[in-house]
Design a protein around this motif. Structure first.
Motif, PDB file in Angstrom:
ATOM      1  N   MET A   1       3.583 -51.956 -17.294  1.00 11.21           N
ATOM      2  CA  MET A   1       4.121 -52.619 -15.909  1.00 11.21           C
ATOM      3  C   MET A   1       4.806 -51.712 -15.216  1.00 11.21           C
ATOM      4  N   ILE A   2       4.555 -51.626 -13.869  1.00 12.49           N
ATOM      5  CA  ILE A   2       5.437 -50.802 -12.989  1.00 12.49           C
ATOM      6  C   ILE A   2       6.373 -51.658 -12.152  1.00 12.49           C
ATOM      7  N   VAL A   3       7.756 -51.126 -12.449  1.00 13.27           N
ATOM      8  CA  VAL A   3       8.927 -51.815 -11.797  1.00 13.27           C
ATOM      9  C   VAL A   3       9.004 -51.175 -10.624  1.00 13.27           C
ATOM     10  N   GLN A   4       9.108 -52.133  -9.483  1.00 13.18           N
ATOM     11  CA  GLN A   4       9.419 -51.597  -8.285  1.00 13.18           C
ATOM     12  C   GLN A   4      11.103 -51.626  -8.013  1.00 13.18           C
ATOM     13  N   VAL A   5      11.436 -50.379  -7.711  1.00 15.93           N
ATOM     14  CA  VAL A   5      12.993 -50.026  -7.461  1.00 15.93           C
ATOM     15  C   VAL A   5      13.505 -50.363  -6.097  1.00 15.93           C
ATOM     16  N   ALA A   6      14.229 -50.940  -5.667  1.00 14.68           N
ATOM     17  CA  ALA A   6      14.414 -51.119  -4.185  1.00 14.68           C
ATOM     18  C   ALA A   6      15.017 -49.913  -3.566  1.00 14.68           C
ATOM     19  N   LYS A   7      14.583 -49.538  -2.435  1.00 13.84           N
ATOM     20  CA  LYS A   7      15.252 -48.479  -1.948  1.00 13.84           C
ATOM     21  C   LYS A   7      16.229 -48.669  -1.137  1.00 13.84           C
ATOM     22  N   ARG A   8      17.180 -47.602  -1.316  1.00 13.39           N
ATOM     23  CA  ARG A   8      18.640 -47.922  -0.925  1.00 13.39           C
ATOM     24  C   ARG A   8      18.635 -47.336   0.634  1.00 13.39           C
ATOM     25  N   HIS A   9      19.394 -48.081   1.525  1.00 11.53           N
ATOM     26  CA  HIS A   9      19.403 -47.976   2.817  1.00 11.53           C
ATOM     27  C   HIS A   9      21.093 -47.631   2.967  1.00 11.53           C
ATOM     28  N   TYR A  10      20.997 -46.767   3.876  1.00 13.05           N
ATOM     29  CA  TYR A  10      22.613 -46.282   4.185  1.00 13.05           C
ATOM     30  C   TYR A  10      22.939 -46.532   5.461  1.00 13.05           C
ATOM     31  N   SER A  11      24.249 -46.895   5.710  1.00  9.77           N
ATOM     32  CA  SER A  11      24.790 -47.075   7.215  1.00  9.77           C
ATOM     33  C   SER A  11      25.126 -45.441   7.784  1.00  9.77           C
ATOM     34  N   PRO A  12      25.322 -45.760   9.120  1.00  9.40           N
ATOM     35  CA  PRO A  12      25.442 -44.552   9.870  1.00  9.40           C
ATOM     36  C   PRO A  12      26.829 -43.810   9.304  1.00  9.40           C
ATOM     37  N   GLU A  13      27.742 -44.590   8.928  1.00 12.69           N
ATOM     38  CA  GLU A  13      29.035 -44.193   8.483  1.00 12.69           C
ATOM     39  C   GLU A  13      28.739 -43.513   7.268  1.00 12.69           C
ATOM     40  N   GLU A  14      28.124 -44.062   6.112  1.00 10.40           N
ATOM     41  CA  GLU A  14      27.636 -43.595   4.969  1.00 10.40           C
ATOM     42  C   GLU A  14      27.001 -42.034   5.146  1.00 10.40           C
ATOM     43  N   TYR A  15      25.997 -41.999   6.061  1.00 10.98           N
ATOM     44  CA  TYR A  15      25.116 -40.697   6.270  1.00 10.98           C
ATOM     45  C   TYR A  15      26.210 -39.689   6.745  1.00 10.98           C
ATOM     46  N   LEU A  16      27.280 -40.068   7.843  1.00  8.10           N
ATOM     47  CA  LEU A  16      27.999 -38.938   8.242  1.00  8.10           C
ATOM     48  C   LEU A  16      28.979 -38.420   7.151  1.00  8.10           C
ATOM     49  N   GLU A  17      29.669 -39.370   6.414  1.00  6.37           N
ATOM     50  CA  GLU A  17      30.129 -38.944   5.232  1.00  6.37           C
ATOM     51  C   GLU A  17      29.556 -38.068   4.240  1.00  6.37           C
ATOM     52  N   ARG A  18      28.409 -38.308   4.023  1.00  6.90           N
ATOM     53  CA  ARG A  18      27.553 -37.478   3.167  1.00  6.90           C
ATOM     54  C   ARG A  18      27.121 -36.209   3.769  1.00  6.90           C
ATOM     55  N   GLU A  19      26.884 -36.329   4.874  1.00 11.05           N
ATOM     56  CA  GLU A  19      26.643 -34.967   5.803  1.00 11.05           C
ATOM     57  C   GLU A  19      27.668 -34.018   5.637  1.00 11.05           C
ATOM     58  N   THR A  20      29.012 -34.465   5.892  1.00 13.55           N
ATOM     59  CA  THR A  20      30.126 -33.390   5.651  1.00 13.55           C
ATOM     60  C   THR A  20      30.233 -32.776   4.362  1.00 13.55           C
ATOM     61  N   GLN A  21      29.481 -33.310   3.368  1.00 20.01           N
ATOM     62  CA  GLN A  21      29.637 -32.777   1.978  1.00 20.01           C
ATOM     63  C   GLN A  21      28.458 -32.076   1.381  1.00 20.01           C
ATOM     64  N   ALA A  22      27.290 -32.292   2.228  1.00 23.10           N
ATOM     65  CA  ALA A  22      26.249 -31.820   1.878  1.00 23.10           C
ATOM     66  C   ALA A  22      25.966 -30.317   1.929  1.00 23.10           C
ATOM     67  N   ASP A  23      25.074 -29.581   1.213  1.00 26.10           N
ATOM     68  CA  ASP A  23      24.743 -28.396   0.908  1.00 26.10           C
ATOM     69  C   ASP A  23      23.517 -27.810   2.146  1.00 26.10           C
ATOM     70  N   PHE A  24      22.816 -29.103   2.500  1.00 25.61           N
ATOM     71  CA  PHE A  24      21.742 -28.670   3.446  1.00 25.61           C
ATOM     72  C   PHE A  24      21.753 -29.851   4.396  1.00 25.61           C
ATOM     73  N   ARG A  25      21.152 -29.669   5.645  1.00 18.66           N
ATOM     74  CA  ARG A  25      21.025 -30.827   6.692  1.00 18.66           C
ATOM     75  C   ARG A  25      20.148 -31.937   6.606  1.00 18.66           C
ATOM     76  N   SER A  26      20.393 -33.028   6.756  1.00 19.64           N
ATOM     77  CA  SER A  26      19.659 -34.117   6.770  1.00 19.64           C
ATOM     78  C   SER A  26      19.481 -35.135   7.990  1.00 19.64           C
ATOM     79  N   GLU A  27      18.322 -35.704   8.290  1.00 20.85           N
ATOM     80  CA  GLU A  27      18.373 -36.569   9.424  1.00 20.85           C
ATOM     81  C   GLU A  27      18.798 -37.877   8.751  1.00 20.85           C
ATOM     82  N   TYR A  28      19.066 -38.702   9.956  1.00 20.88           N
ATOM     83  CA  TYR A  28      19.544 -40.070   9.498  1.00 20.88           C
ATOM     84  C   TYR A  28      18.342 -41.136  10.437  1.00 20.88           C
ATOM     85  N   ARG A  29      17.280 -41.764   9.843  1.00 22.84           N
ATOM     86  CA  ARG A  29      16.490 -42.480  10.496  1.00 22.84           C
ATOM     87  C   ARG A  29      16.572 -44.011  10.077  1.00 22.84           C
TER      88      ARG A  29
END
Length: 204
Positions: A1-29
């Protein structure tokens, strides 16, 4: 049986916080954080070649920025990093810092095999929702080709395709001419078309 895992969605604020600590750039969509692909030497040559416009633009009251300055597109809830963008006058910042702007006049994206469809499709849709946005250049890395989209006075978008080595792009928004030879100076078309993987885990 395949278990579907819910995809995590981030708020713009969470993205900006992660981006300040990341080693590579990411887009937020709109809830998704999408790592950006690494650059190539051809990509870097084209971006740096376009920086030659900076002194001409400054005299006309424009500002030029590259790669590490974000654009916030409110209608689509998107943060993205254009390869090159030009702003008329002073930047209009989003948020409290000086890393994100909302008022580009002209944007250039250097396309690769993996990004070309996105750059021509959804990303162009995002940019077109910005009231200040008037001109878009899509530059291919491995052949002589520049696609120019220009907003007309009636709000329509006019496409001009440049593929000849001696062609000259008429940057109507800026009142400047840009020869393809200048855009592609130092570019090696014989290199295999490839790019570094963004992040082995894909979307975070």
């Amino acid at each position: 049986m395949i278990v579907q895992v819910a995809k995590r969605h981030y708020s713009p604020e969470e993205y900006l916080e992660r981006e300040t600590q990341a080693d590579f750039r990411s887009e937020y969509r709109n809830g998704d954080i999408v790592p950006m692909a690494g650059g190539t030497t051809n990509h870097n040559e084209i971006v740096t070649n376009l920086c030659v416009l900076k002194s001409q633009l400054r005299a006309k009251g424009y500002r030029l920025f590259t790669e590490n300055v974000r654009v916030w597109v409110e209608r689509y809830r998107v943060y993205t990093y254009p390869d090159v963008m030009v702003i008329a006058g002073e930047p209009v910042y989003h948020g409290t810092g000086t890393t994100t702007v909302t008022n580009p006049s002209l944007i250039v994206e250097v396309a690769s095999k993996s990004t070309k469809n996105y750059d021509q499709g959804d990303k162009f849709d995002y940019y077109r929702s910005l009231p200040s946005f008037k001109e878009y250049l899509l530059v291919e890395q491995y052949r002589w080709r520049v696609m120019q989209h220009l907003r007309t006075e009636n709000g329509q978008w006019l496409l001009t395709d440049y593929e000849a080595e001696d062609a000259v792009v008429d940057l109507a928004t800026l009142g400047l001419q840009l020869p393809l030879r200048d855009i592609y100076a130092g570019v090696d078309f014989s290199l295999p078309e490839e790019e570094n993987a963004p992040n082995p885990e894909g979307i975070v």
